[in-house]
Motif scaffolding. Sequence first.
Motif, PDB file in Angstrom:
ATOM      1  N   UNK A   1      36.436  56.703  50.483  1.00 49.30           N
ATOM      2  CA  UNK A   1      35.140  56.015  50.563  1.00 49.30           C
ATOM      3  C   UNK A   1      34.786  55.265  49.283  1.00 49.30           C
ATOM      4  N   UNK A   2      35.597  55.386  48.236  1.00 46.05           N
ATOM      5  CA  UNK A   2      35.255  54.787  46.948  1.00 46.05           C
ATOM      6  C   UNK A   2      35.460  53.276  46.939  1.00 46.05           C
ATOM      7  N   UNK A   3      34.651  52.598  46.151  1.00 43.36           N
ATOM      8  CA  UNK A   3      34.767  51.161  45.933  1.00 43.36           C
ATOM      9  C   UNK A   3      35.974  50.922  45.028  1.00 43.36           C
ATOM     10  N   UNK A   4      36.987  50.265  45.547  1.00 42.54           N
ATOM     11  CA  UNK A   4      38.245  50.091  44.815  1.00 42.54           C
ATOM     12  C   UNK A   4      38.154  49.086  43.660  1.00 42.54           C
ATOM     13  N   UNK A   5      37.026  48.407  43.540  1.00 37.22           N
ATOM     14  CA  UNK A   5      36.876  47.459  42.433  1.00 37.22           C
ATOM     15  C   UNK A   5      36.324  48.122  41.173  1.00 37.22           C
TER      16      UNK A   5
END
Length: 157
Positions: free
Chosen positions: A97-101
């Motif tokens: 669920x983490x924002x990969x940026x």
Amino acid sequence: MTLHRVSLSPRTLLWLTLALALMLAQVVPALAASKDAPAPTKEMIGRMTIEELAGRLDDPAIVILDARTGSSWEHEKTKIKGAVRHEPRQAGEWAKTLDKSRHYVLYCTCYDESTSLRVGLKLLENGVPHVYALVGGWDAWVDAGLPVEPKEAGSAP
């Protein structure tokens, strides 16, 4: 050494060619896949010093993840300022669920950052490219007198 000429019927040649083609169909994709990106290893996780992190506490690209386990988490009343908490043993699930940026800095209480590295590996396996373990972890942060806050503060990334 004497070479002997072997004569094969067209039908036998057809079967041998078909068998070779089937074998290559299995081997070539496996070889191509092995040339893709290597499986993540703990060595691929960056290291960030407490001084570096202290200088980036207000950086919106940085997410601090508290990876303390068991009594290390339960008996403390504070966490690094701005840190968020996810259960380390379930990292394979929440990492998706983490924002990969964003850049994720993990800390724990292990002398060798082992929990941070284990959780960081799960993040890498789930496609999160920017993962760091805090050198010295929680103990180094507290010993240096760097900012902490009550555990209730903060929200999930």
